[in-house]
Design a protein around this motif. Structure first.
Motif, short mmCIF file in Angstrom:
data_model
loop_
_atom_site.label_atom_id
_atom_site.label_comp_id
_atom_site.label_asym_id
_atom_site.label_seq_id
_atom_site.Cartn_x
_atom_site.Cartn_y
_atom_site.Cartn_z
N ILE A 108 40.46 38.95 29.43
CA ILE A 108 39.55 38.40 30.43
C ILE A 108 38.11 38.44 29.93
CG2 ILE A 108 38.52 38.91 32.70
CD1 ILE A 108 41.33 39.45 33.73
N ASN A 109 37.73 39.52 29.27
CA ASN A 109 36.36 39.62 28.75
C ASN A 109 36.11 38.62 27.63
OD1 ASN A 109 33.77 41.02 28.75
ND2 ASN A 109 34.38 41.78 26.73
N ASP A 110 37.15 38.34 26.84
CA ASP A 110 37.01 37.37 25.74
C ASP A 110 36.97 35.94 26.25
OD1 ASP A 110 37.02 36.60 22.90
OD2 ASP A 110 39.03 35.83 23.36
N ILE A 111 37.89 35.60 27.17
CA ILE A 111 37.96 34.23 27.69
C ILE A 111 36.83 33.95 28.66
CG2 ILE A 111 39.38 32.63 29.05
CD1 ILE A 111 41.83 34.09 28.01
N GLN A 112 36.50 34.94 29.49
CA GLN A 112 35.53 34.79 30.57
C GLN A 112 35.85 33.53 31.40
OE1 GLN A 112 31.42 35.69 29.87
NE2 GLN A 112 32.06 37.76 29.31
N PRO A 113 37.00 33.51 32.05
CA PRO A 113 37.40 32.33 32.82
C PRO A 113 36.50 32.08 34.01
CG PRO A 113 38.84 34.19 33.29
CD PRO A 113 37.97 34.60 32.15
N ASP A 114 36.34 30.81 34.34
CA ASP A 114 35.58 30.43 35.53
C ASP A 114 36.37 30.72 36.80
OD1 ASP A 114 33.27 28.98 34.16
OD2 ASP A 114 34.98 27.87 33.37
N PHE A 115 37.70 30.55 36.70
CA PHE A 115 38.59 30.80 37.83
C PHE A 115 39.76 31.66 37.36
CE2 PHE A 115 36.50 26.82 38.93
CZ PHE A 115 36.19 27.00 40.28
N VAL A 116 40.20 32.55 38.23
CA VAL A 116 41.41 33.34 38.01
C VAL A 116 42.31 33.19 39.22
CG1 VAL A 116 42.38 35.66 37.79
CG2 VAL A 116 40.34 35.03 36.48
N PHE A 117 43.57 32.87 38.96
CA PHE A 117 44.59 32.88 40.00
C PHE A 117 45.61 33.93 39.58
CE2 PHE A 117 42.75 28.68 40.28
CZ PHE A 117 42.70 28.41 41.64
N HIS A 118 45.68 35.02 40.34
CA HIS A 118 46.58 36.12 39.98
C HIS A 118 47.88 36.01 40.76
CE1 HIS A 118 48.18 39.94 38.84
NE2 HIS A 118 48.07 40.45 40.06
N LEU A 119 48.94 35.56 40.06
CA LEU A 119 50.26 35.42 40.66
C LEU A 119 51.30 36.33 40.02
CD1 LEU A 119 48.81 32.42 40.86
CD2 LEU A 119 51.06 31.74 41.68
N ALA A 120 50.97 36.98 38.92
CA ALA A 120 51.96 37.81 38.22
C ALA A 120 52.50 38.89 39.16
CB ALA A 120 51.34 38.45 36.99
N ALA A 121 53.82 38.95 39.28
CA ALA A 121 54.43 39.89 40.22
C ALA A 121 55.92 40.01 39.97
CB ALA A 121 54.20 39.41 41.66
N GLN A 122 56.50 41.07 40.51
CA GLN A 122 57.94 41.15 40.68
C GLN A 122 58.20 40.58 42.07
OE1 GLN A 122 61.24 41.14 41.67
NE2 GLN A 122 60.80 43.10 42.70
#
Length: 366
Positions: A76-90
């Motif tokens: 995340i620090n390297d990419i520095q995305p403008d948007f993050v969608f956090h869906l990773a889950a069990q």
């Protein structure tokens, strides 16, 4: 489409869990909106996988476990995305009974790792954290749960989603609402999502279509269970709307939103299967409710989505029959015409959905 296209065009957009059912559809949609999509997942969870139809268009396709805190931060620090969608889950209730600690680690600690990476990076970013309608302490009320209702969960999966909400809330209040923060965070809650391309275990539609594709009759353990079924594009439209609105309105920082069909649009498992069968000639199923020895699941669950309507101008676009029709047609295309045609129908359904949403003023497009 102009507002959304201008919002996401050329923007670095990180999707965790992009190889999953919802994540791959979200990737496809954001790619259509011109985003530079970076996907992060630990593995491809099923075979077949909807992800395989869209992976060639990704900006980057990373394999990493969200429980690896330092690597998540580094990315995340390297990419520095403008948007993050956090869906990773069990994402499977029954799996949570077999592997409760793994479920809590991924859904709670993994969420905390993403949030902490954003805290440490502290670049300008809009983050939408996806939990579940099962985060609520479900006592099977006949009215829809509101965002202010009590969180909880009787099974490990539901408990993990309620716990993730507490982690998100504490990070927002402690770190993301202070003046030094460049990160804005909001929460999307949805569940009982169906649509083409889901092959997960222990889910009604995948279990049915896998059996029907082999000429078999699926065994249904709880046909009278009632759920707010919705097509996968419905909550994704909510997440996209939320990201856009959060980028425009800092007052939404820290807010949670339900995304689902109208409260009256609850249907039983039996009604869902019978509706999809209309688009799969010759298909049948077996009622095995008397033989059901599976762990308990809630029989009734509804969401109140008035907050999304008020703040985001969002409401569901498809009705129950349309949801079943699009789902059945996608799978029939995949099994009869192959993956390439299924990839075509994915884009077609996204485009048709946006056209319908525009006509019905379901969310901000122009």
């Amino acid at each position: 489409m102009n507002i959304l296209y201008n919002t996401f065009k050329g923007k670095k957009t990180l999707i965790t869990g992009h190889t999953g059912f919802k994540g791959s559809w979200l990737s496809a949609w954001l790619l259509q909106l011109g985003a530079k999509v970076v996907g992060l997942s630990d593995r491809v969870p099923t075979e077949p996988a909807h992800y395989n139809l869209i992976k060639e268009n990704l900006e980057s396709d990373l394999r990493m476990d969200v429980n690896d805190a330092e690597t998540i931060y580094s990315i995340i620090n390297d990419i520095q995305p403008d948007f993050v969608f956090h869906l990773a889950a069990q994402p499977i209730v029954l799996e949570s009974y077999s592997n409760p600690i793994q479920t809590f680690n991924t859904n709670v600690i993994g969420t905390g790792n993403v949030l902490d990476a954003l805290r440490r990076s502290n670049h300008k970013c809009i983050a939408v954290m996806i939990t579940s309608d099962k985060c609520y302490d479900n006592v099977e009320w006949t009215y829809g749960y509101r965002e202010t209702d009590r969180l909880g969960g009787k099974d490990p999966y539901s408990g993990s989603k309620g716990a993730a909400e507490l982690v998100i809330h504490s990070y927002v209040e402690s770190f993301f609402k202070i003046s030094e923060s460049n990160v804005r965070v909001a929460v999307g809650r949805a569940g009982n999502v169906i649509g083409g391309g889901d092959w997960a275990l222990h889910r009604i539609v995948p279990d049915c279509v896998k059996a029907w594709s082999k000429g078999q009759k699926p065994k249904i353990r709880n046909p009278i269970a009632t759920r707010p079924w919705q097509h996968v594009l419905e909550p994704l439209s909510g997440y996209i709307s939320l990201a856009f609105s959060l980028s425009q309105n800092k007052e939404l920082n820290g807010e949670a939103f339900n995304f689902g069909p109208p409260a009256y649009q609850n249907h039983t498992v039996k009604e869902l299967i019978d509706e999809i069968i209309k688009h799969w000639r010759g298909a049948e199923w077996l009622d095995k409710s008397k033989d059901n020895d599976s762990p308990p699941e809630a029989g009734l669950l509804k969401l109140n989505c008035d907050k999304a309507l008020h703040y985001l101008n969002w409401h569901a676009t498809l009705n129950f029959k349309g949801t079943a029709k699009w789902t059945g047609e996608w799978y029939k295309t995949f099994y009869e015409d192959g993956p390439e045609e299924a990839a075509v129908i994915t884009i077609k359904q996204i485009e048709e959905y946006m056209e319908l949403a525009k006509k019905r003023n379901s969310f901000k497009l122009d």
